[in-house]
Structure formats: C-alpha cells, structure tokens
Write a protein that holds these residues in place. Structure first.
Motif, PDB file in Angstrom:
ATOM      1  N   GLN A  28       1.167  -6.570   7.321  1.00  0.00           N
ATOM      2  CA  GLN A  28       1.019  -7.192   6.005  1.00  0.00           C
ATOM      3  C   GLN A  28      -0.017  -6.433   5.181  1.00  0.00           C
ATOM      4  OE1 GLN A  28       2.866  -9.997   5.374  1.00  0.00           O
ATOM      5  NE2 GLN A  28       2.076 -10.585   3.408  1.00  0.00           N
ATOM      6  N   ALA A  29      -1.140  -6.078   5.805  1.00  0.00           N
ATOM      7  CA  ALA A  29      -2.193  -5.352   5.098  1.00  0.00           C
ATOM      8  C   ALA A  29      -1.715  -3.963   4.676  1.00  0.00           C
ATOM      9  CB  ALA A  29      -3.438  -5.235   5.976  1.00  0.00           C
ATOM     10  N   LEU A  30      -0.978  -3.286   5.551  1.00  0.00           N
ATOM     11  CA  LEU A  30      -0.471  -1.958   5.223  1.00  0.00           C
ATOM     12  C   LEU A  30       0.486  -2.014   4.043  1.00  0.00           C
ATOM     13  CD1 LEU A  30      -0.164   1.060   5.808  1.00  0.00           C
ATOM     14  CD2 LEU A  30       1.577   0.461   7.492  1.00  0.00           C
ATOM     15  N   LEU A  31       1.403  -2.957   4.057  1.00  0.00           N
ATOM     16  CA  LEU A  31       2.360  -3.086   2.967  1.00  0.00           C
ATOM     17  C   LEU A  31       1.669  -3.487   1.665  1.00  0.00           C
ATOM     18  CD1 LEU A  31       5.343  -4.711   4.838  1.00  0.00           C
ATOM     19  CD2 LEU A  31       5.225  -2.410   3.899  1.00  0.00           C
ATOM     20  N   THR A  32       0.676  -4.330   1.769  1.00  0.00           N
ATOM     21  CA  THR A  32      -0.079  -4.714   0.581  1.00  0.00           C
ATOM     22  C   THR A  32      -0.810  -3.499   0.015  1.00  0.00           C
ATOM     23  OG1 THR A  32      -0.320  -6.972   1.403  1.00  0.00           O
ATOM     24  CG2 THR A  32      -1.876  -6.262  -0.291  1.00  0.00           C
ATOM     25  N   GLN A  33      -1.365  -2.646   0.887  1.00  0.00           N
ATOM     26  CA  GLN A  33      -2.042  -1.440   0.425  1.00  0.00           C
ATOM     27  C   GLN A  33      -1.057  -0.484  -0.240  1.00  0.00           C
ATOM     28  OE1 GLN A  33      -5.381  -0.764   0.332  1.00  0.00           O
ATOM     29  NE2 GLN A  33      -4.703   0.964  -0.900  1.00  0.00           N
ATOM     30  N   ILE A  34       0.138  -0.355   0.329  1.00  0.00           N
ATOM     31  CA  ILE A  34       1.169   0.487  -0.278  1.00  0.00           C
ATOM     32  C   ILE A  34       1.490  -0.024  -1.676  1.00  0.00           C
ATOM     33  CG2 ILE A  34       3.623   1.115  -0.172  1.00  0.00           C
ATOM     34  CD1 ILE A  34       3.264   1.237   2.907  1.00  0.00           C
ATOM     35  N   ALA A  35       1.694  -1.329  -1.793  1.00  0.00           N
ATOM     36  CA  ALA A  35       1.999  -1.916  -3.101  1.00  0.00           C
ATOM     37  C   ALA A  35       0.845  -1.672  -4.073  1.00  0.00           C
ATOM     38  CB  ALA A  35       2.282  -3.407  -2.953  1.00  0.00           C
ATOM     39  N   THR A  52       4.350   8.769  -0.086  1.00  0.00           N
ATOM     40  CA  THR A  52       5.786   8.810   0.159  1.00  0.00           C
ATOM     41  C   THR A  52       6.082   8.884   1.646  1.00  0.00           C
ATOM     42  OG1 THR A  52       6.147   9.864  -1.974  1.00  0.00           O
ATOM     43  CG2 THR A  52       7.926  10.034  -0.386  1.00  0.00           C
ATOM     44  N   ASP A  53       5.313   9.678   2.376  1.00  0.00           N
ATOM     45  CA  ASP A  53       5.506   9.766   3.826  1.00  0.00           C
ATOM     46  C   ASP A  53       5.256   8.413   4.487  1.00  0.00           C
ATOM     47  OD1 ASP A  53       6.077  12.469   3.627  1.00  0.00           O
ATOM     48  OD2 ASP A  53       4.013  13.075   4.097  1.00  0.00           O
ATOM     49  N   LEU A  54       4.215   7.733   4.055  1.00  0.00           N
ATOM     50  CA  LEU A  54       3.890   6.420   4.596  1.00  0.00           C
ATOM     51  C   LEU A  54       5.014   5.424   4.318  1.00  0.00           C
ATOM     52  CD1 LEU A  54       1.742   4.764   6.048  1.00  0.00           C
ATOM     53  CD2 LEU A  54       0.674   4.346   3.840  1.00  0.00           C
ATOM     54  N   LEU A  55       5.544   5.460   3.113  1.00  0.00           N
ATOM     55  CA  LEU A  55       6.664   4.581   2.768  1.00  0.00           C
ATOM     56  C   LEU A  55       7.876   4.863   3.650  1.00  0.00           C
ATOM     57  CD1 LEU A  55       6.514   4.508  -1.115  1.00  0.00           C
ATOM     58  CD2 LEU A  55       6.380   2.542   0.394  1.00  0.00           C
ATOM     59  N   GLN A  56       8.180   6.129   3.847  1.00  0.00           N
ATOM     60  CA  GLN A  56       9.340   6.479   4.671  1.00  0.00           C
ATOM     61  C   GLN A  56       9.156   6.015   6.116  1.00  0.00           C
ATOM     62  OE1 GLN A  56       9.680  10.670   3.873  1.00  0.00           O
ATOM     63  NE2 GLN A  56      10.913  10.326   2.038  1.00  0.00           N
ATOM     64  N   GLU A  57       7.945   6.122   6.649  1.00  0.00           N
ATOM     65  CA  GLU A  57       7.669   5.631   7.997  1.00  0.00           C
ATOM     66  C   GLU A  57       7.897   4.122   8.079  1.00  0.00           C
ATOM     67  OE1 GLU A  57       3.777   6.764   9.339  1.00  0.00           O
ATOM     68  OE2 GLU A  57       4.102   8.842   8.719  1.00  0.00           O
ATOM     69  N   GLN A  58       7.454   3.401   7.045  1.00  0.00           N
ATOM     70  CA  GLN A  58       7.622   1.952   7.041  1.00  0.00           C
ATOM     71  C   GLN A  58       9.091   1.557   6.932  1.00  0.00           C
ATOM     72  OE1 GLN A  58       5.189  -0.356   7.716  1.00  0.00           O
ATOM     73  NE2 GLN A  58       4.207   1.566   8.260  1.00  0.00           N
ATOM     74  N   VAL A  59       9.866   2.309   6.172  1.00  0.00           N
ATOM     75  CA  VAL A  59      11.308   2.036   6.060  1.00  0.00           C
ATOM     76  C   VAL A  59      11.932   2.084   7.441  1.00  0.00           C
ATOM     77  CG1 VAL A  59      13.504   2.965   5.230  1.00  0.00           C
ATOM     78  CG2 VAL A  59      11.571   2.780   3.677  1.00  0.00           C
ATOM     79  N   ILE A  72      13.793  -2.598   0.092  1.00  0.00           N
ATOM     80  CA  ILE A  72      12.907  -2.497  -1.072  1.00  0.00           C
ATOM     81  C   ILE A  72      12.062  -1.225  -0.985  1.00  0.00           C
ATOM     82  CG2 ILE A  72      10.931  -3.534  -2.271  1.00  0.00           C
ATOM     83  CD1 ILE A  72      12.140  -6.283  -1.392  1.00  0.00           C
ATOM     84  N   LEU A  73      11.528  -0.935   0.203  1.00  0.00           N
ATOM     85  CA  LEU A  73      10.720   0.268   0.367  1.00  0.00           C
ATOM     86  C   LEU A  73      11.551   1.528   0.130  1.00  0.00           C
ATOM     87  CD1 LEU A  73       8.536  -0.657   3.459  1.00  0.00           C
ATOM     88  CD2 LEU A  73       7.800  -0.477   1.082  1.00  0.00           C
ATOM     89  N   ARG A  74      12.797   1.513   0.550  1.00  0.00           N
ATOM     90  CA  ARG A  74      13.686   2.658   0.319  1.00  0.00           C
ATOM     91  C   ARG A  74      13.901   2.860  -1.190  1.00  0.00           C
ATOM     92  NH1 ARG A  74      16.712   4.109   4.424  1.00  0.00           N
ATOM     93  NH2 ARG A  74      16.790   1.990   5.089  1.00  0.00           N
ATOM     94  N   GLN A  75      14.108   1.759  -1.917  1.00  0.00           N
ATOM     95  CA  GLN A  75      14.288   1.845  -3.368  1.00  0.00           C
ATOM     96  C   GLN A  75      13.030   2.386  -4.038  1.00  0.00           C
ATOM     97  OE1 GLN A  75      15.284  -2.157  -4.414  1.00  0.00           O
ATOM     98  NE2 GLN A  75      17.434  -1.938  -3.883  1.00  0.00           N
ATOM     99  N   ILE A  76      11.873   1.918  -3.586  1.00  0.00           N
ATOM    100  CA  ILE A  76      10.612   2.383  -4.156  1.00  0.00           C
ATOM    101  C   ILE A  76      10.429   3.874  -3.888  1.00  0.00           C
ATOM    102  CG2 ILE A  76       8.091   2.229  -3.949  1.00  0.00           C
ATOM    103  CD1 ILE A  76       8.483  -0.824  -3.548  1.00  0.00           C
ATOM    104  N   THR A  77      10.743   4.307  -2.667  1.00  0.00           N
ATOM    105  CA  THR A  77      10.640   5.730  -2.323  1.00  0.00           C
ATOM    106  C   THR A  77      11.528   6.568  -3.225  1.00  0.00           C
ATOM    107  OG1 THR A  77      10.146   5.187  -0.017  1.00  0.00           O
ATOM    108  CG2 THR A  77      10.896   7.421  -0.467  1.00  0.00           C
ATOM    109  N   ASP A  78      12.753   6.111  -3.439  1.00  0.00           N
ATOM    110  CA  ASP A  78      13.672   6.835  -4.324  1.00  0.00           C
ATOM    111  C   ASP A  78      13.142   6.897  -5.755  1.00  0.00           C
ATOM    112  OD1 ASP A  78      15.385   7.217  -2.178  1.00  0.00           O
ATOM    113  OD2 ASP A  78      16.752   5.603  -2.755  1.00  0.00           O
ATOM    114  N   THR A  79      12.624   5.776  -6.241  1.00  0.00           N
ATOM    115  CA  THR A  79      12.104   5.740  -7.606  1.00  0.00           C
ATOM    116  C   THR A  79      10.894   6.656  -7.747  1.00  0.00           C
ATOM    117  OG1 THR A  79      12.886   3.470  -7.900  1.00  0.00           O
ATOM    118  CG2 THR A  79      11.184   4.234  -9.416  1.00  0.00           C
ATOM    119  N   LEU A  80      10.004   6.637  -6.759  1.00  0.00           N
ATOM    120  CA  LEU A  80       8.839   7.520  -6.808  1.00  0.00           C
ATOM    121  C   LEU A  80       9.284   8.981  -6.846  1.00  0.00           C
ATOM    122  CD1 LEU A  80       6.406   5.762  -4.319  1.00  0.00           C
ATOM    123  CD2 LEU A  80       6.176   5.907  -6.796  1.00  0.00           C
TER     124      LEU A  80
END
Length: 85
Positions: A28-35, A52-59, A72-80
């Motif tokens: 939860q803390a990691l995802l909140t930090q990503i956001a 971006t690497d961190l997001l891909q690992e979480q996906v 959602i994380l995949r969509q965010i990675t694509d948008t970034l």
C-alpha cells in the motif's frame, strides 16, 4: 490530452487502493508513493529516474492477485511513455 488521461488514471489508482484493504502495508505504501511521484509530474517536480521501471515491476507483481491495480498501473505506464517520462 495525455495529462488528463494521467489524472483520470491516478484517480482510478487512488480509488482502487482505498477499496483494496487486502493489500499489506508495504505494498500500500509503495503504491501510494508511486501515485505521489506521478502527481508531482503535474507540478513539474522531477520524478525518480526509475519510476517507469518500478511501475512495470508492480504490474507484474499484481497481475494475478490484483488485476484491477495491475491494469491501472499498465495504463499509467503507457501514458507516462507517451508524455516522455
């Protein structure tokens, strides 16, 4: 246009995190930090280089157990990627 999409995706991530009490505190803390890091993009604060690497690992990590968060994380990675982050 990608910035609005990113805002929508961040809202979806925040909403999904609030609705996912089964996540452990560290996740939860990691995802909140990503956001938070992505939110900082709008204020022109530089994100961590490995965002971006961190997001891909979480996906990958959430693919089976938390498919909504993974999507959602995949969509965010694509948008970034589209906005050059």
């Amino acid at each position: 246009m990608p910035e609005q999409s990113l805002q929508d995706q961040l809202k979806a991530l925040h909403d999904t995190l609030q609705d996912s009490p089964q996540l452990d505190e560290a996740t939860q803390a990691l995802l909140t930090q990503i956001a938070h890091d992505i939110d900082n993009l709008e204020s022109k604060t530089a994100p961590p280089n490995d965002l971006t690497d961190l997001l891909q690992e979480q996906v990958i990590q959430f693919e089976n157990d938390h498919p909504a968060i993974s999507a959602i994380l995949r969509q965010i990675t694509d948008t970034l990627g589209r906005i050059g982050v």
